[in-house]
Motif scaffolding. Sequence first.
Motif, PDB file in Angstrom:
ATOM      1  N   PRO A  59       0.821  -1.224   0.000  1.00  0.00           N
ATOM      2  CA  PRO A  59       0.000   0.000   0.000  1.00  0.00           C
ATOM      3  C   PRO A  59       0.849   1.265   0.000  1.00  0.00           C
ATOM      4  O   PRO A  59       0.536   2.236  -0.707  1.00  0.00           O
ATOM      5  N   ALA A  60       1.934   1.247   0.801  1.00  0.00           N
ATOM      6  CA  ALA A  60       2.836   2.406   0.802  1.00  0.00           C
ATOM      7  C   ALA A  60       3.505   2.559  -0.558  1.00  0.00           C
ATOM      8  O   ALA A  60       3.701   3.671  -1.060  1.00  0.00           O
ATOM      9  N   GLY A  61       3.835   1.399  -1.160  1.00  0.00           N
ATOM     10  CA  GLY A  61       4.450   1.432  -2.483  1.00  0.00           C
ATOM     11  C   GLY A  61       3.518   1.996  -3.541  1.00  0.00           C
ATOM     12  O   GLY A  61       3.956   2.692  -4.457  1.00  0.00           O
ATOM     13  N   GLN A  62       2.207   1.709  -3.430  1.00  0.00           N
ATOM     14  CA  GLN A  62       1.228   2.245  -4.386  1.00  0.00           C
ATOM     15  C   GLN A  62       1.142   3.775  -4.277  1.00  0.00           C
ATOM     16  O   GLN A  62       1.087   4.475  -5.284  1.00  0.00           O
ATOM     17  N   HIS A  63       1.127   4.263  -3.018  1.00  0.00           N
ATOM     18  CA  HIS A  63       1.098   5.722  -2.821  1.00  0.00           C
ATOM     19  C   HIS A  63       2.362   6.367  -3.388  1.00  0.00           C
ATOM     20  O   HIS A  63       2.297   7.409  -4.063  1.00  0.00           O
ATOM     21  N   PHE A  64       3.506   5.723  -3.125  1.00  0.00           N
ATOM     22  CA  PHE A  64       4.768   6.285  -3.605  1.00  0.00           C
ATOM     23  C   PHE A  64       4.834   6.256  -5.131  1.00  0.00           C
ATOM     24  O   PHE A  64       5.414   7.152  -5.749  1.00  0.00           O
ATOM     25  N   LEU A  65       4.219   5.242  -5.750  1.00  0.00           N
ATOM     26  CA  LEU A  65       4.187   5.155  -7.202  1.00  0.00           C
ATOM     27  C   LEU A  65       3.471   6.373  -7.793  1.00  0.00           C
ATOM     28  O   LEU A  65       3.950   6.990  -8.753  1.00  0.00           O
ATOM     29  N   GLU A  66       2.312   6.724  -7.212  1.00  0.00           N
ATOM     30  CA  GLU A  66       1.570   7.886  -7.715  1.00  0.00           C
ATOM     31  C   GLU A  66       2.376   9.170  -7.514  1.00  0.00           C
ATOM     32  O   GLU A  66       2.395  10.040  -8.388  1.00  0.00           O
ATOM     33  N   ALA A  67       3.030   9.255  -6.345  1.00  0.00           N
ATOM     34  CA  ALA A  67       3.838  10.451  -6.071  1.00  0.00           C
ATOM     35  C   ALA A  67       5.013  10.548  -7.039  1.00  0.00           C
ATOM     36  O   ALA A  67       5.348  11.631  -7.540  1.00  0.00           O
ATOM     37  N   ALA A  68       5.637   9.411  -7.326  1.00  0.00           N
ATOM     38  CA  ALA A  68       6.776   9.399  -8.243  1.00  0.00           C
ATOM     39  C   ALA A  68       6.337   9.773  -9.650  1.00  0.00           C
ATOM     40  O   ALA A  68       7.033  10.517 -10.359  1.00  0.00           O
ATOM     41  N   ARG A  69       5.178   9.273 -10.063  1.00  0.00           N
ATOM     42  CA  ARG A  69       4.659   9.626 -11.384  1.00  0.00           C
ATOM     43  C   ARG A  69       4.428  11.131 -11.509  1.00  0.00           C
ATOM     44  O   ARG A  69       4.772  11.761 -12.514  1.00  0.00           O
ATOM     45  N   LYS A  70       3.813  11.721 -10.462  1.00  0.00           N
ATOM     46  CA  LYS A  70       3.549  13.154 -10.481  1.00  0.00           C
ATOM     47  C   LYS A  70       4.858  13.945 -10.520  1.00  0.00           C
ATOM     48  O   LYS A  70       4.973  14.941 -11.243  1.00  0.00           O
ATOM     49  N   CYS A  71       5.819  13.491  -9.746  1.00  0.00           N
ATOM     50  CA  CYS A  71       7.114  14.179  -9.680  1.00  0.00           C
ATOM     51  C   CYS A  71       7.802  14.170 -11.041  1.00  0.00           C
ATOM     52  O   CYS A  71       8.255  15.211 -11.529  1.00  0.00           O
ATOM     53  N   ILE A  72       7.864  13.005 -11.665  1.00  0.00           N
ATOM     54  CA  ILE A  72       8.523  12.885 -12.963  1.00  0.00           C
ATOM     55  C   ILE A  72       7.750  13.646 -14.028  1.00  0.00           C
ATOM     56  O   ILE A  72       8.340  14.321 -14.887  1.00  0.00           O
ATOM     57  N   ALA A  73       6.417  13.562 -13.986  1.00  0.00           N
ATOM     58  CA  ALA A  73       5.608  14.277 -14.978  1.00  0.00           C
ATOM     59  C   ALA A  73       5.817  15.779 -14.873  1.00  0.00           C
ATOM     60  O   ALA A  73       5.940  16.484 -15.890  1.00  0.00           O
ATOM     61  N   THR A  74       5.852  16.295 -13.632  1.00  0.00           N
ATOM     62  CA  THR A  74       6.081  17.726 -13.424  1.00  0.00           C
ATOM     63  C   THR A  74       7.457  18.134 -13.921  1.00  0.00           C
ATOM     64  O   THR A  74       7.609  19.164 -14.599  1.00  0.00           O
ATOM     65  N   LEU A  75       8.453  17.314 -13.592  1.00  0.00           N
ATOM     66  CA  LEU A  75       9.817  17.628 -14.031  1.00  0.00           C
ATOM     67  C   LEU A  75       9.920  17.606 -15.549  1.00  0.00           C
ATOM     68  O   LEU A  75      10.511  18.506 -16.150  1.00  0.00           O
ATOM     69  N   ASP A  76       9.347  16.589 -16.177  1.00  0.00           N
ATOM     70  CA  ASP A  76       9.393  16.501 -17.638  1.00  0.00           C
ATOM     71  C   ASP A  76       8.706  17.705 -18.282  1.00  0.00           C
ATOM     72  O   ASP A  76       9.171  18.233 -19.296  1.00  0.00           O
ATOM     73  N   LYS A  77       7.591  18.125 -17.672  1.00  0.00           N
ATOM     74  CA  LYS A  77       6.868  19.288 -18.195  1.00  0.00           C
ATOM     75  C   LYS A  77       7.720  20.551 -18.096  1.00  0.00           C
ATOM     76  O   LYS A  77       7.782  21.350 -19.039  1.00  0.00           O
ATOM     77  N   GLU A  78       8.380  20.712 -16.946  1.00  0.00           N
ATOM     78  CA  GLU A  78       9.206  21.905 -16.753  1.00  0.00           C
ATOM     79  C   GLU A  78      10.435  21.875 -17.653  1.00  0.00           C
ATOM     80  O   GLU A  78      10.878  22.927 -18.145  1.00  0.00           O
ATOM     81  N   ILE A  79      10.994  20.696 -17.878  1.00  0.00           N
ATOM     82  CA  ILE A  79      12.133  20.581 -18.786  1.00  0.00           C
ATOM     83  C   ILE A  79      11.704  20.979 -20.202  1.00  0.00           C
ATOM     84  O   ILE A  79      12.402  21.734 -20.886  1.00  0.00           O
ATOM     85  N   ALA A  80      10.546  20.472 -20.630  1.00  0.00           N
ATOM     86  CA  ALA A  80      10.043  20.805 -21.967  1.00  0.00           C
ATOM     87  C   ALA A  80       9.782  22.302 -22.095  1.00  0.00           C
ATOM     88  O   ALA A  80      10.087  22.916 -23.121  1.00  0.00           O
ATOM     89  N   PHE A  81       9.220  22.904 -21.012  1.00  0.00           N
ATOM     90  CA  PHE A  81       8.938  24.340 -21.040  1.00  0.00           C
ATOM     91  C   PHE A  81      10.237  25.135 -21.103  1.00  0.00           C
ATOM     92  O   PHE A  81      10.338  26.130 -21.833  1.00  0.00           O
ATOM     93  N   THR A  82      11.245  24.686 -20.337  1.00  0.00           N
ATOM     94  CA  THR A  82      12.545  25.348 -20.351  1.00  0.00           C
ATOM     95  C   THR A  82      13.166  25.287 -21.741  1.00  0.00           C
ATOM     96  O   THR A  82      13.745  26.278 -22.222  1.00  0.00           O
TER      97      THR A  82
END
Length: 309
Positions: A59-82
């Motif tokens: 269960p903790a791993g499932q929560h961390f998976l969603e958090a990791a996805r959001k983190c990477i998605a945000t970073l990828d978006k900011e990299i693309a914007f940069t």
Amino acid sequence: MELRHLRYYIVVAEQLHFGRAAKLLNISQPPISNQIKNLEEEIGVQLLIRNNKEVRITPAGQHFLEAARKCIATLDKEIAFTQRIAQGKEGSISIGFSGTMSFHLIPSVVKDFKRSHPGVDISLQQLTTHNQLIGLIHGTIDIGFLVSPIADKRIDNITILEERFVACLPKSHSLATTSQVVDVSELSDENWVMTPREAGHGYYDAIMALCKNQGFKPNVIQTAQEQQTLVALVAAEMGVTLLPYSATYIKNDHVVYKAINSDVKKISSMAWNSNLLTDTARFFIQYIETKIHEGTIEKLTVPESNLLS
């Protein structure tokens, strides 16, 4: 924790199989297992349950998976914007412009750039050449369209427009209805209206030099910052003036614009402070420089009906 920990974990958690994850990531399986183990040790939480038969997510791993996805998605978006900012496709530019550039040059340049770079926000401020230089020095504007010459060594510039001067006369003036080119020396005894020198040395000095070449110094009785105001003062028969050719876009039934016997030109430039340039502003400058060299920026055209000669 490094980004690769998150990226590896996302793939393993989605595949629930280290072998398939290793194949997707194009690396061998042991490094992935070690990275996931290091990640769990760092955060102090078991994310995956694995044995010889299966891999299951906690269960903790499932929560961390969603958090990791959001983190990477945000970073990828900011990299693309940069990257888009560096390519001149995103960001913002603050541009100063003076006088009659608002009638043709600025609309042409901004329209041309925005057509191919819709993601860039452009803010425009009408400022005197003097105030544009202050803005460029202190970084309150990125780019200025102003009157040359520019003495401050901190400011770079490129000539973007050259135009002759014309006489602006009251419609009742004796020279207003003649067909010939106006000899500026014939205006030596007139009262004059002009912009003050502190508003822009280049513009003021060009007119003074033109009159000096004609053998007189104009009797300036009234000054105004904007050319529209000067035209209004001429219409009120306060005096005469010389304006750049583009000023004939200012329509007033009580004035006449006349060609004059001088080749002296007003030189307008695009200026910037290289030490304060953003990536977006730098790309704008490169874009306009290319257009100038190609000769593809719309040229200044004035309806013949605006100018009597």
